[in-house]
Scaffold this active site. Structure first.
Site, short mmCIF file in Angstrom:
data_model
loop_
_atom_site.label_atom_id
_atom_site.label_comp_id
_atom_site.label_asym_id
_atom_site.label_seq_id
_atom_site.Cartn_x
_atom_site.Cartn_y
_atom_site.Cartn_z
N LYS A 198 0.82 -1.22 0.00
CA LYS A 198 0.00 0.00 0.00
C LYS A 198 0.86 1.27 0.00
O LYS A 198 0.42 2.32 -0.44
CB LYS A 198 -0.91 0.04 1.22
CG LYS A 198 -1.83 -1.15 1.44
CD LYS A 198 -3.06 -1.06 0.60
CE LYS A 198 -4.14 -2.06 1.01
NZ LYS A 198 -3.73 -3.47 0.93
C1 LIG Z 1 -4.19 -4.63 0.38
C2 LIG Z 1 -3.38 -5.86 0.35
C3 LIG Z 1 -3.62 -6.88 -0.59
C4 LIG Z 1 -4.76 -6.83 -1.58
O1 LIG Z 1 -4.56 -5.88 -2.59
P1 LIG Z 1 -5.78 -5.37 -3.49
O2 LIG Z 1 -5.24 -4.26 -4.30
O3 LIG Z 1 -6.82 -4.90 -2.51
O4 LIG Z 1 -6.26 -6.52 -4.30
C5 LIG Z 1 -2.78 -7.99 -0.58
N1 LIG Z 1 -1.78 -8.11 0.33
C6 LIG Z 1 -1.52 -7.15 1.25
C7 LIG Z 1 -0.44 -7.35 2.22
C8 LIG Z 1 -2.31 -5.99 1.29
O5 LIG Z 1 -2.05 -5.04 2.23
#
Ligand SMILES: *Cc1c(COP(=O)(O)O)cnc(C)c1O
Length: 472
Positions: A107
């Protein structure tokens, strides 16, 4: 450049408005009206920041170029490695590590940049932003890190008092910054999200904000400014393999993505629209496998049990970014609107076979459960000495299940550091070397707690009113 709403192609806005509002007034999500035709040969030697600029300046063309460059620079110097997203070999496959930012989850890549883009958008509008975010853990901390002391923005993060891990709570409560506040809400994530929705749509609160020249904005993954920065590492990873001689330019590769809200993998699809040579996008889910069922049956059915798993950031039932993929493939806003109305009203919709086979041409879907996630962590460590976090392990397992008939090179997007999920790593019988832990994890215990507000869900609006008075 203009951005249109998935639910009405005539509802168009400029980039800064799309960033500020997050969601379109008709409830749709914004998409760019054209896609960059990326000249693969020309950019082979771009470093990460240059690549990011060359992609993002096409979409956000109204921003001053020097300012955009500066924003990108500020965002990515916070990463541990100058590479930003290093790629490592693991057997015959490659792992793209997206977790070297300040909060050790992928993120960070979008949330380190979004505040600067928002700040530039705000300048064009001459108003300040108040961002409210409900979090189940990762998004909250990444937003707190990204928005810390960014001009003209303020961030209030609401988290469920009984819904995040101890480490995640500590990460949030130790957050610094004059413009950020962290509030614990009594209840679970759903209570928290409902409270935030209620606040953001309260007419009384919106006009109270105006007295302070503040407007609500959103930092969640429906914001187009979170999606587009994620296309960059797909190109960057591809180039790294070309330069290492693993592939030739124009060879097609597979990307495997641990998926929740469908944002990360959608960025891969958008990269392919820009000309990135992609064979398959492999979508990996945990036991919350609604997307797997959808791709196989053509029916998206939300009437199902929600599982709390050991890959919590993928525990999602309604993947909001799927709407963008459907919009791109259907190309008929009325039809898309009908599907989304069915989703809202009945919690279920079905697509036709033509669309379903289009999706299956591009995507391969798989899923795995918690036990097998732990086993995968163990096996990958035994075979290659590489420690996967639980989310990446879900991806790894599904990547290995894909038959790969043309023997394309596999790239797994690794979305979190194993140090963030120590309990599961321990369950796999692996001892993490804490001396090698990222600094932000190591210093967690010694940092002072700076936030101590806990509220009942009903009190969110009065809480926000009080907190606004404390902003500089
Ligand atoms: C948010 C997140 C995901 C999922 O990603 P999306 O873009 O919502 O599909 C997978 N792994 C981690 C560690 C995340 O923080």
């Amino acid at each position: 450049m203009q951005f249109y709403s998935t639910r009405n192609i005539n509802n168009k806005v400029k980039g800064h408005e799309a960033i500020l509002s997050g969601i379109a007034s008709d409830g749709g999500l914004y998409l760019p009206s054209t896609y960059l035709k990326f000249d693969l040969e020309k950019h082979l030697d771009d470093d990460y920041e240059t690549l990011a600029f060359n992609i993002l300046s096409y979409y956000f063309d109204e921003f001053d170029e020097a300012e955009l460059k500066e924003a990108i620079h500020k965002a990515y110097t916070t990463f541990e490695s100058k590479d930003v997203t290093p790629i490592v070999k693991c057997g015959d496959d490659y792992i793209l590590e997206l977790f070297h930012g300040p909060t050790c989850a992928f993120k960070d890549i979008a949330l380190e940049l979004l505040p600067h883009l928002l700040s530039m958008a705000i300048k064009l509008k001459n108003q300040d932003s108040l961002i409210l975010t409900a979090t189940s853990g990762d998004t909250g901390k990444a937003a707190l890190a990204g928005f810390k002391d960014v001009g003209h923005t303020n961030l209030f993060v609401f988290y469920p008092l009984n819904g995040v891990s101890k480490a995640q709570e500590r990460q949030m409560l130790t957050s610094e910054g004059q413009n950020v506040r962290v509030i614990g809400v009594k209840g679970n994530f759903d209570d928290c999200q409902k409270a935030v929705k209620q606040a953001m749509t309260s007419k009384e609160l919106i006009s109270y904000l105006e007295e302070y020249n503040l407007h609500f904005s959103s930092a969640n993954s429906i914001n187009i400014a979170r999606l587009l920065p994620q296309c960059v590492y797909y190109f960057d990873a591809y180039y790294k393999l070309v330069k290492e001689g693993v592939i030739n330019l124009y060879d097609k590769v597979n990307f495997t993505v641990p998926t929740g809200n469908f944002g990360n993998i959608l960025a891969g699809y958008i990269a392919s629209l820009m000309g990135l040579p992609v064979n398959k996008l492999i979508m990996a889910s945990n036991r919350n496998n609604i997307l797997y069922d959808f791709m196989n049956s053509g029916t998206y059915d939300t009437h199902r049990v929600f599982h709390k798993t050991n890959s919590p950031s993928m525990d999602i039932i309604v993947s909001s970014n799927l709407e963008r993929l459907l919009s791109l493939l259907i190309n008929d806003d009325h039809k898309l609107k009908r599907l989304m109305n069915d989703l809202n009203e009945k919690g279920i919709y079905t697509i036709d076979d033509t669309l379903k086979s289009k999706i299956n041409d591009i995507f391969y879907a798989g899923f795995t459960d918690e036990t097998s996630t732990v086993k995968t962590i163990r096996n990958c460590f035994d075979d290659y000495g590489y420690i996967l976090d639980p989310h990446s392990a879900v991806g790894y397992k599904v990547m290995k299940e894909y038959p790969n008939p043309q023997k394309n090179i596999n790239i797994l997007l690794s979305t979190a550091s194993p140090y963030k999920f120590k309990e599961t790593i321990k369950e796999a019988g692996i001892a993490l070397d804490m001396a090698k832990a990222p600094l932000s994890i190591k210093e967690l215990d010694s940092k002072p707690v700076l936030h101590n507000i806990n509220i009942e869900r009903e009190d969110i609006i009065s809480c926000i009113r009080e907190l606004i008075k404390t902003l500089k």
